[in-house]
Motif scaffolding. Structure first.
Motif, PDB file in Angstrom:
ATOM      1  N   ARG A  29       0.820  -1.204   0.000  1.00 24.47           N
ATOM      2  CA  ARG A  29       0.000   0.000   0.000  1.00 24.47           C
ATOM      3  C   ARG A  29       0.860   1.262   0.000  1.00 24.47           C
ATOM      4  N   TYR A  30       1.916   1.279   0.818  1.00 27.26           N
ATOM      5  CA  TYR A  30       2.771   2.469   0.861  1.00 27.26           C
ATOM      6  C   TYR A  30       3.604   2.599  -0.416  1.00 27.26           C
ATOM      7  N   GLN A  31       4.048   1.488  -0.964  1.00 24.62           N
ATOM      8  CA  GLN A  31       4.760   1.545  -2.237  1.00 24.62           C
ATOM      9  C   GLN A  31       3.854   2.106  -3.333  1.00 24.62           C
ATOM     10  N   GLN A  32       2.611   1.641  -3.347  1.00 25.81           N
ATOM     11  CA  GLN A  32       1.675   2.084  -4.381  1.00 25.81           C
ATOM     12  C   GLN A  32       1.375   3.576  -4.264  1.00 25.81           C
ATOM     13  N   ILE A  33       1.135   4.045  -3.048  1.00 27.59           N
ATOM     14  CA  ILE A  33       0.743   5.457  -2.933  1.00 27.59           C
ATOM     15  C   ILE A  33       1.921   6.365  -3.255  1.00 27.59           C
ATOM     16  N   TYR A  34       3.135   5.930  -2.954  1.00 29.24           N
ATOM     17  CA  TYR A  34       4.280   6.777  -3.307  1.00 29.24           C
ATOM     18  C   TYR A  34       4.443   6.844  -4.823  1.00 29.24           C
ATOM     19  N   ILE A  35       4.318   5.702  -5.501  1.00 27.25           N
ATOM     20  CA  ILE A  35       4.440   5.705  -6.959  1.00 27.25           C
ATOM     21  C   ILE A  35       3.304   6.523  -7.582  1.00 27.25           C
ATOM     22  N   LEU A  36       2.100   6.415  -7.041  1.00 31.53           N
ATOM     23  CA  LEU A  36       0.994   7.225  -7.551  1.00 31.53           C
ATOM     24  C   LEU A  36       1.238   8.717  -7.319  1.00 31.53           C
ATOM     25  N   THR A  37       1.902   9.037  -6.217  1.00 29.01           N
ATOM     26  CA  THR A  37       2.262  10.441  -5.969  1.00 29.01           C
ATOM     27  C   THR A  37       3.239  10.937  -7.030  1.00 29.01           C
TER      28      THR A  37
ATOM     29  N   THR B   7      14.160  14.669 -12.440  1.00 28.92           N
ATOM     30  CA  THR B   7      13.844  14.736 -11.008  1.00 28.92           C
ATOM     31  C   THR B   7      12.883  13.623 -10.622  1.00 28.92           C
ATOM     32  N   ALA B   8      11.850  13.396 -11.444  1.00 26.79           N
ATOM     33  CA  ALA B   8      10.894  12.323 -11.160  1.00 26.79           C
ATOM     34  C   ALA B   8      11.585  10.964 -11.164  1.00 26.79           C
ATOM     35  N   VAL B   9      12.498  10.769 -12.108  1.00 25.07           N
ATOM     36  CA  VAL B   9      13.225   9.495 -12.182  1.00 25.07           C
ATOM     37  C   VAL B   9      14.069   9.285 -10.926  1.00 25.07           C
ATOM     38  N   VAL B  10      14.756  10.334 -10.483  1.00 24.55           N
ATOM     39  CA  VAL B  10      15.597  10.221  -9.284  1.00 24.55           C
ATOM     40  C   VAL B  10      14.736   9.949  -8.047  1.00 24.55           C
ATOM     41  N   LEU B  11      13.598  10.627  -7.949  1.00 30.19           N
ATOM     42  CA  LEU B  11      12.709  10.401  -6.809  1.00 30.19           C
ATOM     43  C   LEU B  11      12.171   8.973  -6.801  1.00 30.19           C
ATOM     44  N   TRP B  12      11.953   8.416  -7.977  1.00 31.74           N
ATOM     45  CA  TRP B  12      11.535   7.010  -8.052  1.00 31.74           C
ATOM     46  C   TRP B  12      12.694   6.079  -7.721  1.00 31.74           C
ATOM     47  N   TRP B  13      13.839   6.314  -8.366  1.00 34.30           N
ATOM     48  CA  TRP B  13      14.981   5.407  -8.226  1.00 34.30           C
ATOM     49  C   TRP B  13      15.492   5.380  -6.792  1.00 34.30           C
ATOM     50  N   SER B  14      15.559   6.528  -6.166  1.00 34.40           N
ATOM     51  CA  SER B  14      16.058   6.617  -4.798  1.00 34.40           C
ATOM     52  C   SER B  14      15.198   5.798  -3.840  1.00 34.40           C
ATOM     53  N   TYR B  15      13.894   5.781  -4.101  1.00 34.88           N
ATOM     54  CA  TYR B  15      12.987   5.006  -3.245  1.00 34.88           C
ATOM     55  C   TYR B  15      12.979   3.537  -3.646  1.00 34.88           C
ATOM     56  N   ALA B  16      12.896   3.268  -4.945  1.00 30.69           N
ATOM     57  CA  ALA B  16      12.671   1.900  -5.429  1.00 30.69           C
ATOM     58  C   ALA B  16      13.869   0.984  -5.229  1.00 30.69           C
TER      59      ALA B  16
ATOM     60  N   MET C  30       7.850  12.436   2.378  1.00 28.76           N
ATOM     61  CA  MET C  30       8.172  12.236   0.968  1.00 28.76           C
ATOM     62  C   MET C  30       7.020  12.664   0.061  1.00 28.76           C
ATOM     63  N   VAL C  31       5.791  12.382   0.480  1.00 30.24           N
ATOM     64  CA  VAL C  31       4.633  12.780  -0.327  1.00 30.24           C
ATOM     65  C   VAL C  31       4.539  14.308  -0.409  1.00 30.24           C
ATOM     66  N   VAL C  32       4.690  14.993   0.722  1.00 31.53           N
ATOM     67  CA  VAL C  32       4.669  16.455   0.716  1.00 31.53           C
ATOM     68  C   VAL C  32       5.796  16.990  -0.166  1.00 31.53           C
ATOM     69  N   ALA C  33       6.957  16.355  -0.120  1.00 35.57           N
ATOM     70  CA  ALA C  33       8.092  16.784  -0.938  1.00 35.57           C
ATOM     71  C   ALA C  33       7.765  16.701  -2.422  1.00 35.57           C
ATOM     72  N   VAL C  34       7.152  15.602  -2.839  1.00 39.08           N
ATOM     73  CA  VAL C  34       6.822  15.437  -4.257  1.00 39.08           C
ATOM     74  C   VAL C  34       5.773  16.456  -4.687  1.00 39.08           C
ATOM     75  N   VAL C  35       4.775  16.699  -3.845  1.00 39.80           N
ATOM     76  CA  VAL C  35       3.738  17.687  -4.178  1.00 39.80           C
ATOM     77  C   VAL C  35       4.348  19.084  -4.290  1.00 39.80           C
ATOM     78  N   ALA C  36       5.224  19.434  -3.348  1.00 43.41           N
ATOM     79  CA  ALA C  36       5.883  20.740  -3.409  1.00 43.41           C
ATOM     80  C   ALA C  36       6.737  20.857  -4.665  1.00 43.41           C
ATOM     81  N   THR C  37       7.472  19.798  -4.990  1.00 42.05           N
ATOM     82  CA  THR C  37       8.306  19.801  -6.194  1.00 42.05           C
ATOM     83  C   THR C  37       7.457  19.993  -7.443  1.00 42.05           C
TER      84      THR C  37
END
Length: 390
Positions: free
Chosen positions: A203-211, A242-251, A282-289
């Motif tokens: 669930r947390y993996q999914q919501i981060y990727i959806l973010t 930036t989106a790729v790095v935010l994904w890669w860093s988490y994944a 992390m979610v707030v960070a992505v929204v702000a970005t």
């Protein structure tokens, strides 16, 4: 039991994957992410950003409590399914009210969140009559009664400043109650329920990727409204990287082994309780970005003001803080590279007024990329075998 058919609580031998209804429910939160990002981008004032942050944090509480709810109670049970659909409707209504939550839609926003909490408890409490499990929804209802009164009272306050104060108090009650497992005087906190590691991690993996999907959506929509000139195309490329790095860093790091971490951790209870707060950062960070990128694509050569600097560099620092928090809970250590990245983001903030918006977005992206490269070069971590925790 849900009639004579299914038990309400999730069974160990039953399905542990996320249900399709839960993914359907996530659409509610994605709408709130997009509206929050839009509000931050189109109303670039500190007051508006504070309002957006409070609203987003409340909708994050809707998502977190629903995810915990479906981790404990199976969505396959008919009663639970109806509760999820009811929460989904409430979340949609709150998302629709979000842009004007601090003006004429305040009562709708606050009262709906109170109704979600109270309705969930009023369904569970009679359903669990005569069982020890009934204490959990009773305690939750006690805490949410306090916060719910504050949410409704805040919605009735006419001025946005006092409303912010009342709602901040209400949100604090919600977050503290959840984080401390709803203690009451004379009784210990609720024991940690039997977590379903595969479900919760998924669930947390999914919501981060959806973010991250919201970041992609905002980027594409921002460029689609503008001429395709060189500065904007460059800003679009930086946004993609930036989106790729935010994904890669988490994944490739903690996010990839979240299930194993929850299963094997000797401090599982603490990890389960802190997991929502780490992901919230992390979610707030992505929204702000996303909000910052939208403004940069709109006018890539304009000098950034303080709010744009906060969105770009603050977003990078928030993401690194969230990742460091998650790493600490999983590995009992904080990556030094993340701390360095936060310091660098703060250190280059005074230079922001002397850069064009495009240059600022490049700087924020470079901070994230530098940390990701440092992680790749300086760690010998293997995702398939997380270290044992004492």
């Amino acid at each position: 039991m849900d009639g004579a058919r299914r038990p309400l609580t999730r069974m160990v031998e039953g399905p542990q994957r996320a249900d399709l209804l839960e993914l359907f429910f996530d659409l509610t939160f994605i709408a709130s992410l997009a509206l929050t990002s839009q509000k931050m981008a189109t109303e670039p004032t500190w007051t508006s950003m504070a309002h957006a942050l409070i609203a987003l944090s409340t909708l994050w509480a809707v998502w977190v409590t629903t995810t915990s709810f479906t981790d404990l109670y199976t969505p396959q049970a008919r009663r639970i399914r109806f509760v999820i659909l009811g929460i989904m409707f409430g979340g949609m209504l709150m998302s629709a009210a979000l842009p004007h939550a601090f003006s004429n839609h305040g009562l709708v926003f606050g009262a709906t969140w109170a109704a979600i909490n109270w309705g969930r408890g009023l369904v569970l409490i009679p359903s669990l009559r005569g069982r020890r499990d009934q204490e959990r929804p009773l305690r939750v209802l006690l805490w949410t009664t306090v916060s719910g009164v504050l949410w409704i009272a805040g919605g009735l306050v006419p001025e946005p400043g006092p409303r912010l104060v009342v709602w901040l108090a209400a949100l604090t009650v919600d977050y503290v109650g959840f984080g401390l497992r709803f203690p009451i005087p004379g009784r210990p906190p609720l024991p940690q329920y039997a977590v379903a590691p595969e479900h919760l991690a998924e669930r947390y993996q999914q919501i981060y990727i959806l973010t991250l999907g919201e970041l992609v959506l905002i980027t594409v929509l921002a460029l689609s409204r503008m001429p395709f000139d060189a500065p904007r195309i460059t800003a679009f490329v930086i946004a993609f990287l930036t989106a790729v790095v935010l994904w890669w860093s988490y994944a490739r790091r903690t996010g990839a082994i979240l299930r194993d971490a929850i299963e094997t951790s000797a401090h599982r209870s603490r990890l389960v309780q802190t997991n929502p707060y780490a992901h919230w950062l992390m979610v707030v960070a992505v929204v702000a970005t996303a909000a910052g990128i939208e403004r940069v694509i709109d006018d890539p050569l304009a000098r950034p003001d303080a709010t744009l600097t906060a969105l770009i560099l603050g977003g990078a620092a928030l993401f690194l803080a969230g990742r460091a928090t998650l790493d600490h809970e999983v590995f009992l250590r904080v990556p030094r590279s993340h701390l360095v990245g936060i310091v660098v983001a703060v250190a280059i903030t005074p230079l922001a007024p002397h850069l064009p918006g495009l240059g600022l977005s490049v700087a924020g992206s470079m901070v994230l990329m530098g940390v990701a490269v440092a992680d790749s070069l300086w760690t010998s971590y293997r995702p398939s075998s997380p270290p044992a925790t004492p």
